[in-house]
Scaffold this active site. Structure first.
Site, PDB file in Angstrom:
ATOM      1  N   HIS A 132      -6.759  -2.250   2.991  1.00 36.43           N
ATOM      2  CA  HIS A 132      -6.134  -3.177   2.043  1.00 36.43           C
ATOM      3  C   HIS A 132      -4.662  -2.833   1.792  1.00 36.43           C
ATOM      4  O   HIS A 132      -3.898  -3.667   1.273  1.00 36.43           O
ATOM      5  CB  HIS A 132      -6.899  -3.174   0.718  1.00 36.43           C
ATOM      6  CG  HIS A 132      -6.914  -4.503   0.021  1.00 36.43           C
ATOM      7  ND1 HIS A 132      -5.951  -5.463   0.225  1.00 36.43           N
ATOM      8  CD2 HIS A 132      -7.787  -5.047  -0.872  1.00 36.43           C
ATOM      9  CE1 HIS A 132      -6.211  -6.519  -0.514  1.00 36.43           C
ATOM     10  NE2 HIS A 132      -7.331  -6.304  -1.189  1.00 36.43           N
ATOM     11  N   ASP A 143      -3.838  -8.070   3.433  1.00 40.49           N
ATOM     12  CA  ASP A 143      -4.267  -8.739   2.205  1.00 40.49           C
ATOM     13  C   ASP A 143      -5.626  -9.399   2.426  1.00 40.49           C
ATOM     14  O   ASP A 143      -6.006  -9.715   3.556  1.00 40.49           O
ATOM     15  CB  ASP A 143      -3.242  -9.798   1.797  1.00 40.49           C
ATOM     16  CG  ASP A 143      -1.915  -9.183   1.362  1.00 40.49           C
ATOM     17  OD1 ASP A 143      -1.949  -8.020   0.898  1.00 40.49           O
ATOM     18  OD2 ASP A 143      -0.877  -9.837   1.514  1.00 40.49           O
TER      19      ASP A 143
END
Length: 421
Positions: free
Chosen positions: A392, A396
């Site tokens: 992450h 995204d």
């Protein structure tokens, strides 16, 4: 003439190796290119062969010892085996040879009996001698399993673990336990302790590192496999004939779909190097393969230039190499994205762990028929859950979901893979 047998030059990414096992013992005759020893590294097992005909004169590094590049592991006496054979063959006819061998065998047996009667110990390898001295083991109480009764390091270790045979007979009728075995043998509650292989240890280290040093998240979707299955069933025989026996499987469709999706979402194909992001202008896809030694990930380089047949052929080649321990370090180095297929083992759903420094990994699963709502009606369709684990920090959630949806759409309409739309 003595020849030094050295460990091969190891790549920069592999600092050292471990002697896994010797296939020959000291005094054994060997032929040129005959396998002598296996060296295990963090990634592969390297085989070292005899450089010439001769006799293995001395083993310098025993099983379990750590070695580095070009380190001497043994010495070979060149030509000794050939000279011995020629002298024996030219001494007499077949009948005389048999009589001489019989007499030699009888003499050897008498020598062994006289040695034991006199209390002399059998010959020991250097490592066995050292180990016996350190543990106050009497070599004469050990039966050697090596050539000509030679006592090996393993023989001494067995004696240390279970005691010598003479002590076992006088003290107890209970059988000695094999090395590493503990617990009550008679009740069946046995435990065995074995050292973790270097490959298994490295895999464990990398998986732990991925879990602790990345912001790993997994997103899921499901794909209707019926279009791919129908296409495969329709053309599999023709495909196999056209491509010299290469079978059409599902993996090639997933590789091609991943390539197209990676082109559209370059962040998923990138890697993190410290505080930098490295975007790769190519798609090198690693394919997780299970082997007897553990999980390995050989890489399909330039996957965007490979046809379905080339992908299937290469994956099969890697699978056979993994089974036989023949994968090279170069074949497992690099990779910008990984695909793991747990479905071959029956897994219905899982969360794959990242393969650093890559930022994403795709998990395939079992194809399971399920009732699905299609245009307001219930239909039984062959469905597969897909899982995309991603870092992450780099990717995204929106990109990850769109990437996985793209793969789903390409697989549910395979023509789009060929048309690149």
């Amino acid at each position: 003439m003595a020849i030094e047998i050295k460990a091969p030059q190891l790549p920069e990414s592999v600092p050292d190796g471990t002697i896994a096992s010797w296939h020959k013992q000291e005094g054994d005759a060997v032929k040129r290119d005959e396998l002598l020893v296996d060296i295990e590294t963090d990634k592969v097992v390297i085989e070292v062969v005899a450089p010439a005909d001769g006799v293995l004169e001395k083993i310098v590094k025993d099983a379990g010892d750590t070695i580095v590049s070009n380190e001497v592991v043994a010495t070979l006496k060149e030509g000794a085996a050939g000279e011995s054979k020629s002298a024996s063959s030219g001494s007499s006819d077949k009948k005389d040879d048999k009589e001489e061998k019989k007499a030699a065998s009888s003499s050897a047996d008498n020598d062994k009996k006289s040695e034991k009667a006199g209390g002399d110990s059998a010959p020991l390898s250097p490592a066995a001698k050292k180990l016996a001295e350190e543990n106050n083991i009497d070599p004469s109480s050990i039966d050697g399993s090596g050539k000509d009764g030679r006592i090996t390091k393993e023989d001494v270790m067995k004696a240390i673990e279970g005691g010598s045979k003479s002590e076992a007979k006088t003290e107890s009728k209970t059988e000695s336990k094999p090395q590493g075995v503990s617990g009550d043998v008679s009740s069946g509650r046995v435990e065995e302790r074995v050292p973790m292989s270097r490959l298994r240890a490295k895999v464990a280290e990398r998986l732990l590192e991925a879990s602790q040093s990345t912001a790993m998240l997994t997103t899921f979707n499901e794909v209707n496999m019926q279009p791919v299955m129908e296409l495969r069933n329709r053309y599999k025989d023709l495909f196999e004939k056209a491509h010299d026996g290469t079978r059409l499987g599902f993996m090639s469709f997933f590789v091609r779909a991943s390539v197209e999706a990676l082109k559209r979402f370059p962040a998923v194909n990138a890697s993190i190097d410290g505080s930098d992001i490295v975007y790769h202008g190519y798609q090198d896809i690693g394919v997780a393969v299970s082997s007897p030694r553990g999980l390995v990930v050989p890489v399909l380089r330039n996957s965007d230039h490979m046809s379905l047949a080339q992908v299937e052929s290469k994956i099969r080649e890697y699978g056979l190499k993994a089974r036989d321990g023949k994968l090279s370090i170069d074949e497992m180095t690099g990779g910008t994205f990984t695909i793991s297929n747990g479905g071959v083992f029956g897994s219905l759903l899982s969360t794959p762990i990242l393969n650093p420094p890559q930022t994403a990994i795709l998990g395939m699963h079992k194809i399971q028929e399920r009732p699905m709502a299609v245009n307001g009606k219930v239909e039984i369709l062959p469905m597969m859950y897909l899982a995309l684990s991603y870092d992450h920090r780099m990717i995204d959630g929106k990109e990850a979901v769109q990437f996985l949806v793209t793969i789903k759409e390409l697989l549910e309409d395979p023509a789009r893979i060929l048309l690149e739309i």
